[in-house]
Design a protein around this motif. Structure first.
Motif, PDB file in Angstrom:
ATOM      1  N   ARG A 184     -11.359   3.426  11.867  1.00 54.44           N
ATOM      2  CA  ARG A 184     -11.026   4.060  10.587  1.00 54.44           C
ATOM      3  C   ARG A 184     -10.358   3.062   9.647  1.00 54.44           C
ATOM      4  NH1 ARG A 184      -7.856   9.162  12.804  1.00 54.44           N
ATOM      5  NH2 ARG A 184      -7.235   9.355  10.609  1.00 54.44           N
ATOM      6  N   ALA A 185      -9.514   2.193  10.191  1.00 51.91           N
ATOM      7  CA  ALA A 185      -8.846   1.187   9.364  1.00 51.91           C
ATOM      8  C   ALA A 185      -9.859   0.220   8.747  1.00 51.91           C
ATOM      9  CB  ALA A 185      -7.823   0.412  10.194  1.00 51.91           C
ATOM     10  N   LEU A 186     -10.856  -0.142   9.523  1.00 52.42           N
ATOM     11  CA  LEU A 186     -11.864  -1.084   9.019  1.00 52.42           C
ATOM     12  C   LEU A 186     -12.736  -0.468   7.928  1.00 52.42           C
ATOM     13  CD1 LEU A 186     -12.993  -2.729  12.394  1.00 52.42           C
ATOM     14  CD2 LEU A 186     -11.570  -3.757  10.604  1.00 52.42           C
ATOM     15  N   ARG A 187     -12.788   0.862   7.870  1.00 49.36           N
ATOM     16  CA  ARG A 187     -13.607   1.529   6.857  1.00 49.36           C
ATOM     17  C   ARG A 187     -12.839   1.820   5.564  1.00 49.36           C
ATOM     18  NH1 ARG A 187     -15.316   4.630  11.440  1.00 49.36           N
ATOM     19  NH2 ARG A 187     -14.083   6.422  10.713  1.00 49.36           N
ATOM     20  N   LEU A 188     -11.536   1.533   5.547  1.00 46.61           N
ATOM     21  CA  LEU A 188     -10.757   1.779   4.335  1.00 46.61           C
ATOM     22  C   LEU A 188     -11.262   0.903   3.189  1.00 46.61           C
ATOM     23  CD1 LEU A 188      -7.147   1.935   5.860  1.00 46.61           C
ATOM     24  CD2 LEU A 188      -8.495   3.860   4.986  1.00 46.61           C
TER      25      LEU A 188
END
Length: 348
Positions: free
Chosen positions: A248-252
């Motif tokens: 999820r962090a990488l998709r921010l």
């Protein structure tokens, strides 16, 4: 003189554990004589004692310790309920508890609540039915009022890894606000101004405190947490949760340059996912964990982590739960940052 027929001693099968009566029949003595051999052997003649001991050995007889303790009014067990014994943090904590209990020849009864209050209540009831001396518990809810009746009934209670807000209950914990601040100040000092926090729900006190420490450090550095921090709540505080959170962090839209994980298992999952995604650590993403469990230094990229004195925490909790301890006490340990390659880019 009548003939004495000695029946062969037949070893019991697995269906039923041998009883004192079984031993008495096999040795051709009374139950009272067997009891004397077990508890007052000096009152039994050597020949009779040898016959009873032979029956005990052949039948693999094991005395009923709980019944014996109840009759004698002595109990030799202490209970502990942690969130998840599969987490290395709680494994090491349990080692500290056992080490202290061993000094008093006491046994540890250990259970995992998995943050389930119903499961925790069931274990507390079971432990009390067993007549334990005391219980150490990582509470599954914020309120600990439900533990007071247990303590009033004579069972010593100590909170594990949680500071007690009730001065009637002892606790042993680590300053998690300070720990969260240590991790964030380290990352800020490396130039990171966009940090992801992979965290559990704030209903878990440790998660709330570590988040508060991060926010405080950002404020102290003159950074706005609303802009510099992306807190991602994950479902499970383990490696799978870490993989979910870092994905999820990488998709921010504004991708973080550093990640602080609420524990080392979460960090392990994050590192695993970053490697699969081809993101270099620490240059593409710095990673910091929490607990400094045994494997942290042994990973392919050694993990920077906030170390908790876990063994000492368990050892001190066991001391507080033992009979004869002082009035309710709140013990707070201080954490320590251990810097390794996952954030600083050099081997420890």
């Amino acid at each position: 003189m009548g003939t004495i027929i000695r029946e062969p001693i037949v070893k019991q099968g697995h269906a039923r554990r041998a009883s004192v009566s079984d031993v008495a029949r096999a040795a051709h003595v009374s139950v009272g004589t067997v009891s004397n051999v077990l508890n007052r052997p000096d009152q039994v003649s050597p020949a009779t004692r040898r016959r009873v001991e032979e029956a005990i050995k052949t039948l693999s007889f094991v005395r009923n310790g709980s019944a014996r303790q109840l009759r004698a009014g002595t109990i030799s067990a202490v209970g502990a309920i942690v969130l998840d014994i599969g987490n290395p943090f709680f494994t090491d904590l349990s080692r500290g508890i056992e080490a202290r209990l061993d000094e008093r020849d006491l046994t540890l009864m250990l259970a995992s609540s998995h943050e389930d209050s119903t499961r925790e209540a069931r274990y507390l009831r079971h432990f009390e039915e067993q007549g334990i001396l005391g219980v150490m518990v990582v509470p599954s809810s914020e309120s600990t009022d439900y533990l007071l009746p247990l303590q009033e009934r004579g069972v010593s209670v100590v909170l594990l890894d949680r500071h007690s807000q009730d001065q009637r209950i002892s606790s042993v914990s680590v300053d998690d606000v300070a720990g969260g601040s240590l991790a964030a100040r380290h990352l800020i000092g490396l130039g990171h101004e966009n940090i992801a926090l992979l965290n559990g729900p704030h209903t878990i006190r440790q998660c709330a405190d570590r988040s508060a420490g991060v926010v405080a450090a950002l404020h102290d550095a003159g950074l706005d947490p609303a802009h510099a921090l992306s807190e991602i709540t994950i479902d499970t505080l383990n490696a799978a949760g870490g993989e979910e959170g870092i994905s999820r962090a990488l998709r921010l839209s504004r991708r973080p340059t550093a990640t602080f994980c609420v524990n080392d298992l979460v960090a392990l999952g994050a590192l695993r996912k970053l490697r699969r995604e081809g993101v270099s650590v620490p240059h593409g993403m710095a990673v910091v964990g929490y607990d400094d469990v045994d494997f942290a230094a042994e990973l392919g990229t050694p993990l920077t982590s906030v170390r908790q004195p876990t063994f000492e925490l368990g050892h001190r909790a066991a001391s507080l739960v033992l009979p004869g301890s002082n009035d309710p006490t709140q013990v707070i340990f201080q954490p320590e940052l251990i810097v390794r390659s996952s954030s600083a880019g050099f081997d420890s």
